[in-house]
Design an enzyme around this catalytic site. Sequence first.
Site, short mmCIF file in Angstrom:
data_model
loop_
_atom_site.label_atom_id
_atom_site.label_comp_id
_atom_site.label_asym_id
_atom_site.label_seq_id
_atom_site.Cartn_x
_atom_site.Cartn_y
_atom_site.Cartn_z
N MET A 30 8.67 11.87 154.88
CA MET A 30 9.75 12.76 154.43
C MET A 30 9.29 13.56 153.21
O MET A 30 10.11 14.11 152.47
CB MET A 30 11.01 11.96 154.11
CG MET A 30 11.56 11.26 155.36
SD MET A 30 13.33 11.01 155.33
CE MET A 30 13.52 9.99 153.89
N LEU A 33 5.11 13.43 148.56
CA LEU A 33 4.03 12.48 148.85
C LEU A 33 3.50 11.82 147.57
O LEU A 33 3.30 12.48 146.56
CB LEU A 33 2.88 13.20 149.57
CG LEU A 33 3.25 13.89 150.89
CD1 LEU A 33 2.00 14.50 151.52
CD2 LEU A 33 3.92 12.93 151.86
N HIS A 34 3.31 10.51 147.67
CA HIS A 34 2.73 9.74 146.56
C HIS A 34 1.55 8.94 147.12
O HIS A 34 1.20 9.07 148.30
CB HIS A 34 3.80 8.84 145.91
CG HIS A 34 4.56 7.99 146.90
ND1 HIS A 34 3.97 6.98 147.63
CD2 HIS A 34 5.86 8.04 147.31
CE1 HIS A 34 4.87 6.43 148.41
NE2 HIS A 34 6.02 7.05 148.26
N HIS A 37 1.79 7.29 150.55
CA HIS A 37 1.55 8.16 151.71
C HIS A 37 0.06 8.46 151.86
O HIS A 37 -0.46 8.52 152.97
CB HIS A 37 2.29 9.49 151.53
CG HIS A 37 3.78 9.37 151.43
ND1 HIS A 37 4.46 9.59 150.26
CD2 HIS A 37 4.73 9.07 152.36
CE1 HIS A 37 5.76 9.43 150.45
NE2 HIS A 37 5.95 9.11 151.72
N GLN A 148 4.06 -0.89 155.49
CA GLN A 148 4.73 -2.21 155.43
C GLN A 148 5.95 -2.15 154.52
O GLN A 148 6.87 -2.95 154.66
CB GLN A 148 3.75 -3.26 154.90
CG GLN A 148 4.35 -4.66 154.84
CD GLN A 148 3.56 -5.60 153.96
OE1 GLN A 148 2.34 -5.56 153.94
NE2 GLN A 148 4.27 -6.46 153.23
N LYS A 149 5.96 -1.21 153.59
CA LYS A 149 7.08 -1.11 152.65
C LYS A 149 8.41 -1.08 153.42
O LYS A 149 9.39 -1.68 153.01
CB LYS A 149 6.93 0.14 151.81
CG LYS A 149 8.15 0.46 151.02
CD LYS A 149 7.81 0.94 149.65
CE LYS A 149 9.07 1.33 148.95
NZ LYS A 149 9.64 2.55 149.56
N GLN A 153 11.82 -1.05 159.58
CA GLN A 153 11.54 0.18 160.33
C GLN A 153 10.32 -0.01 161.22
O GLN A 153 10.33 0.36 162.40
CB GLN A 153 11.29 1.31 159.31
CG GLN A 153 10.65 2.55 159.87
CD GLN A 153 10.56 3.65 158.83
OE1 GLN A 153 11.57 4.22 158.45
NE2 GLN A 153 9.37 3.96 158.34
P1 AMP Z 1 8.95 8.13 153.60
O1 AMP Z 1 8.35 9.46 153.27
O2 AMP Z 1 9.49 7.41 152.39
O3 AMP Z 1 9.88 8.17 154.77
O4 AMP Z 1 7.75 7.21 154.06
C1 AMP Z 1 6.84 7.64 155.05
C2 AMP Z 1 5.89 6.51 155.35
O5 AMP Z 1 5.22 6.11 154.17
C3 AMP Z 1 6.61 5.27 155.91
O6 AMP Z 1 5.82 4.72 156.94
C4 AMP Z 1 6.65 4.35 154.71
O7 AMP Z 1 6.67 2.99 155.06
C5 AMP Z 1 5.35 4.70 154.01
N1 AMP Z 1 5.39 4.34 152.60
C6 AMP Z 1 6.32 4.72 151.69
N2 AMP Z 1 6.05 4.15 150.49
C7 AMP Z 1 4.95 3.39 150.65
C8 AMP Z 1 4.18 2.55 149.79
N3 AMP Z 1 4.48 2.36 148.52
N4 AMP Z 1 3.09 1.92 150.32
C9 AMP Z 1 2.77 2.11 151.63
N5 AMP Z 1 3.44 2.88 152.47
C10 AMP Z 1 4.52 3.51 152.00
#
Ligand code: AMP
Length: 282
Positions: A30, A33-34, A37, A148-149, A153
Site C-alpha cells: 500500500m 515504503l519502508h 517492504h 510475516q508481520k 493475512q
Molecule cells: P502494507 O503496505 O502495509 O500493506 O504491507 C505490504 C507488505 O509488506 C505486506 O506483505 C506486509 O506484511 C509487509 N510488511 C509490512 N511491514 C513489514 C515489516 N516490518 N517487515 C516485513 N514485512 C512487512
Amino acid sequence: MDVNRTISDVRRSIELLKKEGKRIAFVPTMGALHQGHIELIRQAHKQGDTVVVSIFVNPEQFGPDEDFDSYPRELENDLQKCRDENVSLVFAPDRGEVYDDDKKLSIEIDSLNKFMCGAIRPGFFEGVLLIVNKLFNIITPDVAVFGQKDIQQFQIISRMIQEFNHNVELVMAPIVRANDGLALSSRNAYLTAEQRTTAPGLYRALQFIKKQILDGVKTPKLLIEHQISELEAKGFEIDYLDMFSLKTLHPENTLQEGQKYILAGAVWLGKTRLIDNFLIEL
Ligand code: AMP
C-alpha cells in the site's frame, strides 16, 4: 523501471516480461515504503528473475471509521525506492481503475477470520482477499512475497491460493524491526515522539512471553494477562494479545509439543494501531 497506471498497460508490460521468459516475483504493497517492504523486494529478487511491485491503498480493506483518508501516500518517494532496488515494473492504479462502483460480488471467509484482526476489523480480510485476488489475476506472478508481520493475512492468502487454484507460489519474509524492536509499519508515522519511545513495549511483552513458553510454560494464560495489564499501565489499549494455532488461527490455552503457534498482539497507542507477532514451534 516502468510505471503503469492502468490494467491494460500493466498487462502489456507483463506479457513482454513473460515473452522474455522471466519468472515474475510480485510484491503487493500500500506504499509509504519502508525497510520492511524493501526486505520483501530483496526476497523477491531471490525468488524470481524480475520484480513487480504494486502500490495501491486499497479502500476495500478499510472500515468506515478507519484511516483510509489519512493513510500516508508518497508515490514519488516510493518509486525512487523501487528504482534503487532494481524493481522492473510498478503498478500504481487509481481506485477507479481497480473497482467498479457497481460491484456485485464479494469474497466470504468461513473460519480463518474469526479471531485476531479478523474479529476486530470486520470486512478487513474480505477486502484484502478481493484486492490480492484481482492483483494475482492482473499480474499473474509466478511467486508473491508477503510479510510475516501480517501473519493472519499470509495464512488467509495461502488458503485462497489453494482453494481458488491460483498458480502462485507464496513466500513469507521475516519481520523487519527498528533497533529497539518495534516492527516497522507505514502507520508508525502517526506516532508522536513520546508514543514512539513507548511503542516497543508490545515487542518486549511478546518477547518476554515467548521466552517463558520456550522455557516450558504450557498454559500461558496468566502470564499473558499479566503482560496485558503491564501494557495497559503504560498507556496501550489492547485489541488482543494471545497464542493462536498457526493452522486454525484460533486461540490456544494449552500448548502441545510438535505444534506451531503464533504469539500475536494488536494494540493502540493513541490513534495508532500496532501489530506484531512471533512464530513459535514447540
Ligand atoms: P502494507 O503496505 O502495509 O500493506 O504491507 C505490504 C507488505 O509488506 C505486506 O506483505 C506486509 O506484511 C509487509 N510488511 C509490512 N511491514 C513489514 C515489516 N516490518 N517487515 C516485513 N514485512 C512487512
